[in-house]
Write a protein that holds these residues in place. Structure first.
Motif, PDB file in Angstrom:
ATOM      1  N   LEU A  52       3.730 102.724 -12.495  1.00 53.27           N
ATOM      2  CA  LEU A  52       4.287 102.672 -11.107  1.00 53.27           C
ATOM      3  C   LEU A  52       4.603 101.823 -10.473  1.00 53.27           C
ATOM      4  CD1 LEU A  52       1.699 105.297 -10.079  1.00 53.27           C
ATOM      5  CD2 LEU A  52       4.356 106.029 -10.535  1.00 53.27           C
ATOM      6  N   ALA A  53       3.788 100.587 -10.113  1.00 53.52           N
ATOM      7  CA  ALA A  53       3.628  99.511  -8.981  1.00 53.52           C
ATOM      8  C   ALA A  53       4.475  98.474 -10.542  1.00 53.52           C
ATOM      9  CB  ALA A  53       2.737  98.838  -9.175  1.00 53.52           C
ATOM     10  N   PRO A  54       5.426  97.419  -9.702  1.00 48.64           N
ATOM     11  CA  PRO A  54       6.173  96.916 -10.502  1.00 48.64           C
ATOM     12  C   PRO A  54       5.111  95.500 -11.309  1.00 48.64           C
ATOM     13  CG  PRO A  54       7.819  97.012  -8.686  1.00 48.64           C
ATOM     14  CD  PRO A  54       6.167  96.985  -8.582  1.00 48.64           C
ATOM     15  N   GLN A  55       5.730  94.708 -12.266  1.00 49.17           N
ATOM     16  CA  GLN A  55       4.833  93.694 -12.684  1.00 49.17           C
ATOM     17  C   GLN A  55       5.676  92.099 -12.545  1.00 49.17           C
ATOM     18  OE1 GLN A  55       1.773  95.260 -13.790  1.00 49.17           O
ATOM     19  NE2 GLN A  55       2.213  97.012 -13.408  1.00 49.17           N
ATOM     20  N   GLN A  56       4.556  91.929 -12.516  1.00 51.88           N
ATOM     21  CA  GLN A  56       5.220  90.393 -11.682  1.00 51.88           C
ATOM     22  C   GLN A  56       4.730  89.486 -13.641  1.00 51.88           C
ATOM     23  OE1 GLN A  56       7.477  89.744  -9.854  1.00 51.88           O
ATOM     24  NE2 GLN A  56       7.747  91.344  -9.346  1.00 51.88           N
ATOM     25  N   LEU A  57       5.753  88.398 -14.421  1.00 50.80           N
ATOM     26  CA  LEU A  57       5.233  88.038 -15.064  1.00 50.80           C
ATOM     27  C   LEU A  57       4.965  86.341 -14.800  1.00 50.80           C
ATOM     28  CD1 LEU A  57       8.069  88.774 -18.079  1.00 50.80           C
ATOM     29  CD2 LEU A  57       5.742  89.729 -17.842  1.00 50.80           C
ATOM     30  N   PRO A  58       4.137  85.446 -15.419  1.00 57.48           N
ATOM     31  CA  PRO A  58       3.660  86.016 -15.875  1.00 57.48           C
ATOM     32  C   PRO A  58       1.781  87.083 -16.091  1.00 57.48           C
ATOM     33  CG  PRO A  58       2.968  84.067 -16.207  1.00 57.48           C
ATOM     34  CD  PRO A  58       3.976  83.962 -14.664  1.00 57.48           C
ATOM     35  N   LEU A  59       1.403  88.051 -16.793  1.00 59.84           N
ATOM     36  CA  LEU A  59       0.269  88.364 -17.058  1.00 59.84           C
ATOM     37  C   LEU A  59      -0.694  88.511 -17.079  1.00 59.84           C
ATOM     38  CD1 LEU A  59      -0.004  91.936 -17.277  1.00 59.84           C
ATOM     39  CD2 LEU A  59       2.341  91.877 -15.898  1.00 59.84           C
ATOM     40  N   VAL A  60      -2.162  88.785 -16.662  1.00 57.16           N
ATOM     41  CA  VAL A  60      -3.371  89.461 -17.964  1.00 57.16           C
ATOM     42  C   VAL A  60      -3.900  90.936 -17.488  1.00 57.16           C
ATOM     43  CG1 VAL A  60      -5.672  88.831 -18.534  1.00 57.16           C
ATOM     44  CG2 VAL A  60      -3.959  86.567 -17.786  1.00 57.16           C
ATOM     45  N   PRO A  61      -3.620  91.633 -18.586  1.00 53.17           N
ATOM     46  CA  PRO A  61      -3.218  93.049 -17.684  1.00 53.17           C
ATOM     47  C   PRO A  61      -4.732  93.483 -17.867  1.00 53.17           C
ATOM     48  CG  PRO A  61      -2.497  93.048 -20.615  1.00 53.17           C
ATOM     49  CD  PRO A  61      -2.178  91.696 -19.431  1.00 53.17           C
ATOM     50  N   GLY A  62      -5.666  94.362 -17.481  1.00 48.32           N
ATOM     51  CA  GLY A  62      -6.596  94.705 -17.733  1.00 48.32           C
ATOM     52  C   GLY A  62      -7.251  95.239 -16.392  1.00 48.32           C
ATOM     53  N   ALA A  63      -7.470  96.658 -15.664  1.00 45.97           N
ATOM     54  CA  ALA A  63      -8.238  96.855 -15.324  1.00 45.97           C
ATOM     55  C   ALA A  63      -9.753  96.776 -14.136  1.00 45.97           C
ATOM     56  CB  ALA A  63      -6.805  98.377 -14.468  1.00 45.97           C
ATOM     57  N   GLU A  64     -10.278  97.207 -15.493  1.00 44.37           N
ATOM     58  CA  GLU A  64     -11.829  97.335 -16.101  1.00 44.37           C
ATOM     59  C   GLU A  64     -12.624  96.365 -16.586  1.00 44.37           C
ATOM     60  OE1 GLU A  64     -12.038 101.250 -16.370  1.00 44.37           O
ATOM     61  OE2 GLU A  64     -11.134 100.722 -18.598  1.00 44.37           O
ATOM     62  N   PHE A  65     -13.501  96.555 -16.581  1.00 38.48           N
ATOM     63  CA  PHE A  65     -14.398  95.329 -17.043  1.00 38.48           C
ATOM     64  C   PHE A  65     -16.163  95.478 -17.031  1.00 38.48           C
ATOM     65  CE2 PHE A  65     -15.095  93.615 -13.245  1.00 38.48           C
ATOM     66  CZ  PHE A  65     -16.127  93.150 -13.109  1.00 38.48           C
ATOM     67  N   VAL A  66     -16.428  94.899 -17.618  1.00 45.94           N
ATOM     68  CA  VAL A  66     -18.175  94.975 -17.880  1.00 45.94           C
ATOM     69  C   VAL A  66     -18.709  93.710 -17.948  1.00 45.94           C
ATOM     70  CG1 VAL A  66     -20.475  95.997 -18.275  1.00 45.94           C
ATOM     71  CG2 VAL A  66     -18.845  97.447 -18.285  1.00 45.94           C
ATOM     72  N   GLY A  67     -19.133  93.182 -16.880  1.00 45.34           N
ATOM     73  CA  GLY A  67     -19.700  91.749 -17.016  1.00 45.34           C
ATOM     74  C   GLY A  67     -21.110  91.703 -16.230  1.00 45.34           C
ATOM     75  N   ARG A  68     -21.260  90.009 -15.866  1.00 52.53           N
ATOM     76  CA  ARG A  68     -22.297  89.274 -14.629  1.00 52.53           C
ATOM     77  C   ARG A  68     -21.454  88.741 -13.895  1.00 52.53           C
ATOM     78  NH1 ARG A  68     -27.276  91.411 -16.628  1.00 52.53           N
ATOM     79  NH2 ARG A  68     -27.183  92.486 -18.843  1.00 52.53           N
ATOM     80  N   VAL A  80     -10.479  95.890 -11.169  1.00 52.08           N
ATOM     81  CA  VAL A  80     -10.004  94.678 -10.611  1.00 52.08           C
ATOM     82  C   VAL A  80      -8.311  95.447 -10.955  1.00 52.08           C
ATOM     83  CG1 VAL A  80     -11.401  92.959 -10.949  1.00 52.08           C
ATOM     84  CG2 VAL A  80      -9.849  93.723 -12.974  1.00 52.08           C
ATOM     85  N   GLU A  81      -7.871  94.740 -10.344  1.00 53.64           N
ATOM     86  CA  GLU A  81      -6.200  94.497  -9.811  1.00 53.64           C
ATOM     87  C   GLU A  81      -5.150  94.118 -10.821  1.00 53.64           C
ATOM     88  OE1 GLU A  81      -4.166  93.507  -6.365  1.00 53.64           O
ATOM     89  OE2 GLU A  81      -6.286  95.176  -4.939  1.00 53.64           O
ATOM     90  N   GLY A  82      -6.019  93.738 -12.003  1.00 54.66           N
ATOM     91  CA  GLY A  82      -5.877  92.837 -13.486  1.00 54.66           C
ATOM     92  C   GLY A  82      -6.358  91.768 -14.032  1.00 54.66           C
ATOM     93  N   GLY A  83      -6.128  90.791 -14.664  1.00 50.92           N
ATOM     94  CA  GLY A  83      -7.172  90.456 -15.146  1.00 50.92           C
ATOM     95  C   GLY A  83      -8.148  90.336 -16.388  1.00 50.92           C
ATOM     96  N   GLY A  84      -7.913  91.668 -16.266  1.00 51.77           N
ATOM     97  CA  GLY A  84      -9.155  92.440 -17.199  1.00 51.77           C
ATOM     98  C   GLY A  84      -9.790  92.124 -18.688  1.00 51.77           C
TER      99      GLY A  84
END
Length: 323
Positions: A52-68, A80-84
């Motif tokens: 739905l949303a146009p993507q801009q390169l380069p990018l790190v995909p991923g919208a969710e994470f578990v961490g500290r 997150v909106e990206g980088g997961g």
């Protein structure tokens, strides 16, 4: 840090594991060390730039994470909106939720995007009422497997799940589905799919459909709706749009088509709090059971996407950034 990066659009082959500088938090942000990253079907659209949303390169995909938080702190699950897909990610603390000790990374990741979607599809978009029939398309998937359970928990009169194999249909029945339908019936003629849904509902039309395939599946499910029925459209996994729906036909049949995209809840965090605040305790108590779909090394990210696209998976897929 190690991360998955896309520098060109295409299929799973464009997912490259590379070394990148650590992300730098901006105002109101926090750096997190990632223990698990979630994989979603929407990520396969992102690699193609068909989302739905146009993507801009380069990018790190991923919208969710578990961490500290970097430097220490409690384990959280976040959006997150990206980088997961990385060893480290920058997130907004307002879009994170503490994970109870009895809830695994995989379970928490199943809830934060797919679970929240299932919750809002039924509560916010469909306004499910007790006693109504519900069709969950792709009932063995990450969203569907939780939607089946939530619909039963909230008093649905009959839950009908579609799934593409006997094993997946059996899983949906274990989760609480009262009947199952093979979506392949829609491949040749959406009318056959309509008939199968009505047969699964005792010959009656259905009240609510949660649909994420498009094409003939949407067309057949829409035709199966009862007066005042609602079909909630939240994905197009089949990559083919359904036939246009004409407003006069909605009026003439008292039916509704509703769209849903969880991204619109990002700016309304209270909507996400409502879903996570209800589901995390249910998982901790064993009353809600997320379905695990496999834990892949970060280096096997292409395999994870290939398995998703080939419909070889059930439940939630997770990447392990340490492997």
């Amino acid at each position: 840090m190690r991360a998955v990066q896309i520098t060109r659009f295409g299929g799973p082959e464009v997912l490259d594991v590379v070394d990148l500088p650590d992300p730098v938090p901006g105002d109101g942000q926090q750096l997190y060390e990632v223990s698990s990253s979630g994989v979603n079907y929407a990520d396969t659209h992102q690699t193609e730039d068909s989302y739905l949303a146009p993507q801009q390169l380069p990018l790190v995909p991923g919208a969710e994470f578990v961490g500290r938080p970097a430097g220490g702190g409690e384990r959280v699950v976040g959006l997150v909106e990206g980088g997961g897909y990385a060893e480290k990610v920058v997130g907004t603390p307002r879009l994170t939720w503490p994970v109870p000790d009895t809830v695994t990374d995989e379970q928490a990741l199943a809830l934060v995007l797919q679970g929240s979607t299932a919750w809002h599809l039924l509560r916010t978009s469909a306004h499910l009422a007790a006693g109504e029939s519900v069709v969950v398309v792709a009932g063995a998937g990450g969203v569907g497997s939780l939607a089946v359970q939530l619909a039963k928990r909230w008093g649905a009169g009959r839950v009908i799940a579609t799934a593409s194999s006997p094993e997946k249909r059996a899983l949906t029945e274990e989760l609480g589905a009262d009947a199952t339908v093979d979506p392949a019936l829609a491949d040749g003629d959406p009318k056959a799919f309509t008939a199968a849904l009505r047969e699964a509902n005792g010959g009656r039309r259905v009240d609510v459909v949660l649909e994420m395939t498009g094409g003939n599946v949407f067309d057949g499910a829409f035709s199966a709706l009862a007066p005042f029925g609602r079909i909630v459209f939240y994905g197009m996994a089949g990559r083919r749009p359904p036939k246009p729906v004409q407003p006069p036909s909605l009026m003439g049949t008292s039916r509704a088509v509703v769209g849903f995209w969880l991204a619109h809840c990002f700016s309304r965090p209270a909507m996400l709090d409502a879903a996570m605040g209800e589901m995390l305790p249910l998982v901790a108590d064993g009353a809600l059971k997320p379905v695990g779909g496999g834990r892949y090394p970060l280096t096997a990210v292409r395999e994870a996407h290939q398995d998703l696209l080939a419909r070889r998976t059930t439940g939630k897929l997770v990447l392990d950034p340490t492997r």
